[in-house]
Design an enzyme around this catalytic site. Structure first.
Site, mmCIF file in Angstrom:
data_model
loop_
_atom_site.group_PDB
_atom_site.id
_atom_site.type_symbol
_atom_site.label_atom_id
_atom_site.label_comp_id
_atom_site.label_asym_id
_atom_site.label_seq_id
_atom_site.Cartn_x
_atom_site.Cartn_y
_atom_site.Cartn_z
ATOM 1 N N PRO A 1 0.854 -1.208 0.000
ATOM 2 C CA PRO A 1 0.000 0.000 0.000
ATOM 3 C C PRO A 1 0.881 1.247 0.000
ATOM 4 C CG PRO A 1 0.067 -0.969 2.189
ATOM 5 C CD PRO A 1 0.816 -1.905 1.295
ATOM 6 N N ASP B 1 5.818 3.736 1.508
ATOM 7 C CA ASP B 1 5.070 2.583 2.013
ATOM 8 C C ASP B 1 4.200 3.080 3.166
ATOM 9 O OD1 ASP B 1 4.157 0.255 3.170
ATOM 10 O OD2 ASP B 1 6.060 -0.822 2.964
ATOM 11 N N HIS B 2 2.862 3.002 2.974
ATOM 12 C CA HIS B 2 1.948 3.583 3.960
ATOM 13 C C HIS B 2 1.851 2.747 5.228
ATOM 14 C CE1 HIS B 2 -0.825 6.431 5.351
ATOM 15 N NE2 HIS B 2 -1.434 6.736 4.203
ATOM 16 N N ARG B 3 2.476 1.599 5.267
ATOM 17 C CA ARG B 3 2.420 0.778 6.474
ATOM 18 C C ARG B 3 3.330 1.337 7.575
ATOM 19 N NH1 ARG B 3 3.503 -4.986 3.641
ATOM 20 N NH2 ARG B 3 5.137 -3.656 2.721
ATOM 21 N N ILE C 1 5.149 4.629 6.963
ATOM 22 C CA ILE C 1 5.328 6.072 6.740
ATOM 23 C C ILE C 1 3.967 6.686 6.432
ATOM 24 C CG2 ILE C 1 6.431 7.821 5.299
ATOM 25 C CD1 ILE C 1 8.673 5.795 4.736
#
Length: 773
Positions: free
Chosen positions: A572, A744-746, A748
């Site tokens: 994601p 990486d939205h996990r 950051i």
């Protein structure tokens, strides 16, 4: 050394694929085998004078296993070991013996199911190619019957018995004829069925032109004619079957001779056997008691019947080595070098330069020992004097027993005109005549029966008295072929493809000869193949660009890049962009450029400093469910190289001096181009930069590399007009560059990315001096 298994063949298939061809020699004792020459595109040449195979005389009909030709130079083979014992069951395709040839040891397979009834040639014994080495019984109950009747003596007796002519063979006509026999289209084929005749009686045919479609035990195949002429008589009609070697049609040279053949009715022609030719050629000749090899005229193409010695590259008495070119032969296709197949001395030249010999006729003799040359020269004189050895033409057609064979002599010039007005010339001569503009009717042929050769045309082209072809001469009308009512003309392969694709052949426009539907036509109709594009129009003086239309496999590096890109598709991500004013940064670059510092080095330093303030941007997601913090800020920068993409890495970019970074980056780029980067030099990055600004790209998005949390895409710098209250008109020009950050939205979040870009812009716009530390 053992090679992969080879299919056991009862006949030898020879193909010619190289411009240099070995001259296959014959020893003083010969074992006659017949060959079927095949073309690699599944079109099969219909050969006349095919020898009929002899059958063993037994109550139970056995399957004969013969010594196969495992190489083009193999004369005999030795049984290394039998992989099956007498009485054991065998299946088609199963290896049954190991044979030692002149090249290597090879497994040999059976081509039919059955039971090994009798082994005739034991382990360690050698036999000539084509001789029977074992017998197979079709049923287990027939083993004893086949074995009792299949001893070595019986095989030899059966092999020496003259073959009976094939049923339906025809000859004895008052005009010259060429017989077309049922060819062997596979190693197991014993008979064939005429699916269709592509020519009718009376039609003209050309050498290499398909004349019929034959159904074998494997598939339907086109069969070609091997000479020009006219179909005088079709012996085997459509739908009828004929044994391999049986006569199926008769071709005549002249259209006027058709009536003579048709009026003669059914008469008998016995194909001349190889053994008969050899017997006639060597009658009364005693070979000297010494070791020697005979060089025969090789078949340099599938349609070649005779060859002309253009030149000898060795003289009598010269030493020759195996694989060394010894002569140049003119075939019906081109001039080719012919090599020796053994070491020795060129003892005697039987066929001199400029002379013509049939395929298989002796042209020279090689002595194993130099001292045997005089004896072999005397023997060669008997071969040349007999005439039949050089050109055994008498064996090809019935001759009066009272007529002696003429002595070999230099070819005489013979008028090429005949009653039918047909010009007899080799394909090479026709090709050269067309290229040189020579009218063949004005050329005197020096070949057999006045046939015009390539040399005749070359000589005629130098004579100003020769009449050249008129430019406005009418082109000969090609014969037309009209299929029977309701029949769609199509090749066998096209029919199979159309049936598989469930396409009506009537809906396809054929592009083959006479409008025949070909396999390509069907594949174009199904979309499996692209239709040929018309010639591209280009402006005068502009060279047309040839675009590739094929599949190129990935290199190792390309496979690695592809795998890495696919690995991040499930991550994601989010992207954030920002414009950065570049005026001060560019001024700094101009100052440090002479010292070997590049834009990439300055960017690496700036990103390293920004990541140092916001270390979350230097982290990555861990599969265990957490954030992996990295103490070292290693900036990887993508570099495009020939055939792929690689990311050399500046380690601890935030801590190093800009001059050190500049020198290190130059070294890394040189290694990347040379392919000498160590894995640690391109796999240790914690943050990646991808720069396309130098190509004029204004903005783009980059794909996140595996194992990293961030990648920064750098666009090009351009002039932008922005408001300025201090300017006269309230506007000014500013140099701006757009960067896009992918995260990486996990691990950051958006705010982290925004703060990082704000710090990066501040460094590049206001604190450029920090890049020099």
């Amino acid at each position: 050394m053992r090679f992969s298994t080879v299919a056991l063949l009862a006949v030898v298939a020879q193909t010619s694929t190289h411009t240099q061809v070995q001259a296959f020699g014959t020893t003083t004792t010969k074992t006659s085998t017949f060959t079927t020459k095949t073309k690699t595109n599944a079109n099969v040449v219909a050969y006349g004078n095919k020898q009929t195979q002899t059958q063993l005389c037994m109550a139970a009909d056995p399957i004969k296993i013969t010594m196969p030709a495992l190489s083009s130079t193999m004369k005999e083979g030795r049984i290394v070991s039998w992989l099956k014992a007498e009485g054991e069951e065998i299946t088609a395709g199963e290896a049954i013996m190991v044979v030692e040839s002149d090249k290597a040891d090879m497994d040999v397979e059976a081509f039919e199911d059955g039971y090994l009834a009798k082994i005739i040639t034991g382990e360690g014994e050698s036999v000539n190619v084509g001789e029977v080495v074992a017998l197979i019984a079709s049923e287990e109950s027939e083993i004893a019957e086949v074995a009792n009747g299949g001893g070595s003596a019986a095989v030899e007796e059966a092999a020496s018995t003259p073959a009976e002519p094939a049923a339906g063979a025809a000859a004895g006509y008052s005009v010259p004829t060429t017989e077309v026999y049922m060819p062997a289209l596979s190693s197991t084929m014993t008979e064939g069925k005429i699916v269709s005749w592509l020519k009718s009686e009376g039609d003209q045919v050309s050498a290499g032109e398909a004349i019929m479609v034959v159904e074998s035990d494997k598939a339907d195949m086109d069969v070609e004619a091997f000479e020009d002429g006219y179909i005088a008589k079709i012996v085997t009609g459509e739908g009828e079957a004929a044994d391999v070697g049986a006569l199926v049609a008769i071709i005549v040279e002249n259209e006027a001779d058709i009536a003579a053949v048709q009026a003669a009715g059914d008469v008998t022609v016995v194909p001349a056997s190889t053994a008969a030719v050899e017997e006639a050629a060597t009658a009364g000749v005693s070979a000297p008691d010494c070791e020697f090899s005979q060089i025969d005229m090789p078949a340099l193409s599938s349609t070649m019947k005779e060859g002309k010695i253009v030149s000898w590259l060795k003289a009598e008495g010269d030493a020759v080595s195996s694989g060394e070119a010894i002569m140049v032969v003119e075939s019906d296709k081109a001039d080719m070098d012919v090599e020796a197949f053994e070491d020795g001395y060129l003892a005697a030249i039987v066929t001199a330069e400029g002379e013509v010999a049939n395929v298989g006729a002796p042209v020279a003799i090689i002595a194993a020992e130099e001292g045997d040359i005089p004896a072999l020269q005397a023997y060669a004189a008997t071969l040349a004097g007999g005439g039949g050895a050089v050109i055994p033409a008498a064996a090809a057609a019935p001759a009066s027993p009272k007529t002696a064979a003429p002595s070999a002599a230099a070819p005489k010039a013979v008028s090429n005109a005949n009653a039918g007005g047909r010009i007899v010339a080799s394909p090479l001569a026709k090709k050269k005549a067309e290229e040189l503009g020579v009218d063949l009717s004005t050329v005197v042929g020096t070949g057999p029966n006045g046939r015009i050769t390539g040399g005749d045309v070359m000589s005629a082209s130098k004579n100003p008295a020769v009449t050249t072809k008129a430019a406005a001469a009418a082109a000969p009308v090609k014969p037309s072929h009209i299929p029977a009512a309701g029949v769609i003309a199509a090749t066998p392969t096209a029919r199979v493809l159309a049936k598989k694709a469930k396409i009506d052949l009537a809906s396809i426009v054929g592009t083959g000869e006479f409008g025949r539907v070909t396999a390509d036509d069907v594949m174009i109709a199904t979309g499996e193949k692209k239709a040929p594009k018309p010639a591209r129009k280009v402006a005068p003086g502009v060279e047309a660009v040839e675009l590739r239309d094929d599949l190129e496999p990935f290199t190792g590096m390309q496979r690695g890049v592809s795998k890495n890109m696919e690995a991040t598709l499930s991550v994601p991500i989010f992207r954030v962009s920002r414009a950065i004013v570049m005026n001060k940064f560019e001024a700094l670059y101009q100052n440090v450029k002479p010292k070997g510092v590049s834009v990439s080095a300055l960017l690496a330093k700036a990103v390293g400093l920004a990541a140092e303030k916001y270390p979350i941007m230097n982290s990555n997601y861990d599969a265990s469910g957490g954030i992996k913090w990295n103490a070292d800020i290693n900036i990887a920068m993508a570099v495009a190289i020939n055939g792929g993409l690689i990311t050399p890495t500046i380690k601890n970019a935030n801590e190093k001096n800009i001059l050190d970074i500049g020198g290190e980056w130059r070294e890394l780029v040189d290694k990347a181009k040379a392919g000498t980067l160590a894995p640690d030099e391109y796999q240790s990055g914690t943050f990646t930069i991808s720069n396309l600004g130098m190509f004029g790209v204004s903005q783009f998005d980059a794909i996140l590399p595996p194992g990293q949390g961030s990648i920064l895409a750098i666009g090009g710098t351009s002039d932008m007009v922005v408001p300025d209250k201090d300017a006269v008109l309230g506007l000014k020009t500013q140099r701006q560059m757009t960067v896009t950050l992918t995260c990486d939205h996990r691990n950051i979040y958006g705010a982290d990315a925004a703060l990082f870009l704000k710090e990066l812009a501040d460094i590049m716009e206001n604190k450029v001096e920090t890049l020099l530390l």
